[in-house]
Enzyme design. Structure first.
Site, PDB file in Angstrom:
ATOM      1  N   ILE B  13      43.341  32.235  17.661  1.00 32.00           N
ATOM      2  CA  ILE B  13      42.455  32.207  16.428  1.00 32.00           C
ATOM      3  C   ILE B  13      40.930  32.468  16.814  1.00 32.00           C
ATOM      4  O   ILE B  13      40.496  31.669  17.306  1.00 32.00           O
ATOM      5  CB  ILE B  13      42.640  31.086  15.645  1.00 32.00           C
ATOM      6  CG1 ILE B  13      44.252  30.867  15.218  1.00 32.00           C
ATOM      7  CG2 ILE B  13      41.855  30.989  14.479  1.00 32.00           C
ATOM      8  CD1 ILE B  13      44.391  29.478  14.402  1.00 32.00           C
ATOM      9  N   HIS B  14      40.494  33.671  16.312  1.00 32.89           N
ATOM     10  CA  HIS B  14      39.180  33.968  16.478  1.00 32.89           C
ATOM     11  C   HIS B  14      38.569  34.614  15.575  1.00 32.89           C
ATOM     12  O   HIS B  14      39.234  35.418  15.004  1.00 32.89           O
ATOM     13  CB  HIS B  14      38.848  34.358  17.864  1.00 32.89           C
ATOM     14  CG  HIS B  14      39.486  35.755  18.174  1.00 32.89           C
ATOM     15  ND1 HIS B  14      38.723  36.808  18.427  1.00 32.89           N
ATOM     16  CD2 HIS B  14      40.785  36.046  18.352  1.00 32.89           C
ATOM     17  CE1 HIS B  14      39.575  37.900  18.871  1.00 32.89           C
ATOM     18  NE2 HIS B  14      40.665  37.357  18.604  1.00 32.89           N
ATOM     19  N   GLY B  15      37.224  34.983  15.216  1.00 29.65           N
ATOM     20  CA  GLY B  15      36.686  35.576  14.475  1.00 29.65           C
ATOM     21  C   GLY B  15      37.478  36.729  13.681  1.00 29.65           C
ATOM     22  O   GLY B  15      37.697  36.381  12.344  1.00 29.65           O
ATOM     23  N   GLN B  16      37.764  37.728  14.396  1.00 28.62           N
ATOM     24  CA  GLN B  16      38.621  38.840  13.671  1.00 28.62           C
ATOM     25  C   GLN B  16      39.731  38.685  13.018  1.00 28.62           C
ATOM     26  O   GLN B  16      40.115  38.828  11.963  1.00 28.62           O
ATOM     27  CB  GLN B  16      38.885  39.851  14.674  1.00 28.62           C
ATOM     28  CG  GLN B  16      37.673  40.401  15.493  1.00 28.62           C
ATOM     29  CD  GLN B  16      38.197  40.782  16.922  1.00 28.62           C
ATOM     30  OE1 GLN B  16      38.746  40.077  17.692  1.00 28.62           O
ATOM     31  NE2 GLN B  16      37.449  41.977  17.278  1.00 28.62           N
ATOM     32  N   ILE B  17      40.564  37.681  13.619  1.00 32.44           N
ATOM     33  CA  ILE B  17      41.510  37.122  13.124  1.00 32.44           C
ATOM     34  C   ILE B  17      41.780  36.499  11.689  1.00 32.44           C
ATOM     35  O   ILE B  17      42.358  36.721  10.793  1.00 32.44           O
ATOM     36  CB  ILE B  17      42.604  36.332  14.207  1.00 32.44           C
ATOM     37  CG1 ILE B  17      43.072  37.135  15.383  1.00 32.44           C
ATOM     38  CG2 ILE B  17      43.854  35.693  13.311  1.00 32.44           C
ATOM     39  CD1 ILE B  17      44.186  36.592  16.135  1.00 32.44           C
TER      40      ILE B  17
END
Lengths: 130, 161
Positions: B13-17
């Site tokens: 899970i990170h920004g873009q997602i």
């Protein structure tokens, strides 16, 4: 005093460095890490860990990142599991200036971070002269 | 549980997602299906700390994921965004009976791999094992496309193997 590392996407951390220098001059025990295109999380972790160790003189450190859940944040989190450091997300210029002002008051990293969250939010206001 | 989308992304899970894919997939739940992540206390903690507060997120083993995704529906309006870190995990889900016929590939950085890897796109590095696993997925009828954000033009992995 608390060491400070700012880690962000692209040139944002460098932008904060320049803004701080303009306002109050270059600061000690403070480093800026930029996540560049093509940099893997492992590369970033090595660079960030080096910066964290460089600013920590025994009172721990604060890793201020731009975006909650972004790669600088996630990498900073893995570092907080290994050394005396706290991660603060959504950092803005007001937070950084306040951090520089209060980081030698003897409080531990978590307490300082709590205060910075408050200050950060207080700095976000909607204004208009009508 | 209905699968909204399956994604391979070793950044989890990170920004873009969180900002784009969940909205795009209309998901109301996130499931990280990965034995590796379940066993990696630090990466598991990062997920737990950075998961969006508005959505239920769980980190489960492949066996648990298979059970949840093939078992009786846990509520009709449950749409799950599944994230695996590598194609062998997606393959295990498919072989375990989970029903899906496409997977979106985000970031693959050959993290923790001792095998040499070659870069095929800006965000994807493939080892020999990855290529083998993707070939098996393709044989099972699963379409595999690289797309970092929903608005990217998809790149079919078959051209890059």
């Amino acid at each position: 005093m608390l060491g400070i590392v700012v880690a962000a996407h692209g040139g944002l951390a460098q932008g904060f460095a320049e803004a701080i220098e303009l306002i109050i001059g270059v600061q000690e025990q403070m480093e800026f890490v930029n996540l560049q295109p093509g940099m893997s999380p492992e590369d970033l972790k090595n660079i960030l860990m080096t910066a964290v160790k460089a600013v920590d003189t025994g009172d721990g450190s604060l890793i201020a990142v731009d975006l909650f859940g972004g790669t600088p944040c996630n990498v900073a989190l893995t570092i907080t599991a290994e050394v005396e450091a706290v991660c603060l997300t959504g950092v803005n210029l007001g937070i950084l200036l306040e951090a520089i002002g209060i980081r030698d008051n003897g409080a531990d990293p978590q307490e300082i971070a709590e205060k910075l969250v408050e200050v950060g939010k207080e700095g976000i206001q909607q204004l208009k002269i009508s | 549980m209905a699968i909204a989308l399956i994604r391979i992304d070793d950044r989890l899970i990170h920004g873009q997602i969180t900002t784009k894919w969940i909205a795009h997939a209309n998901a109301n739940r996130i499931m990280i299906a990965s034995d590796r992540i379940v066993q990696d206390k630090i990466r598991k903690s990062v997920v737990e700390l950075t998961a969006p507060k508005s959505i239920k997120t769980e980190v489960v083993t492949l066996a648990e994921a298979i059970e949840k995704l093939t078992g009786p529906l846990a509520g009709e309006n449950c749409k799950v965004f599944v994230i695996c870190v590598s194609p062998d995990e997606v393959l295990a889900l498919k072989q375990g009976g989970v029903a899906f016929n496409q997977v979106v590939i985000g970031n693959m950085g050959a993290m923790g791999s001792i095998e040499p890897a070659t870069r095929v796109t800006k965000s994807v590095l493939l080892t020999g094992k990855d290529r083998k696993d993707f070939n098996e997925l393709l044989e099972l009828g699963v379409k595999c496309e690289i797309r970092v954000i929903p608005s990217d033009r998809p790149v079919d992995i078959v051209r890059l193997l």
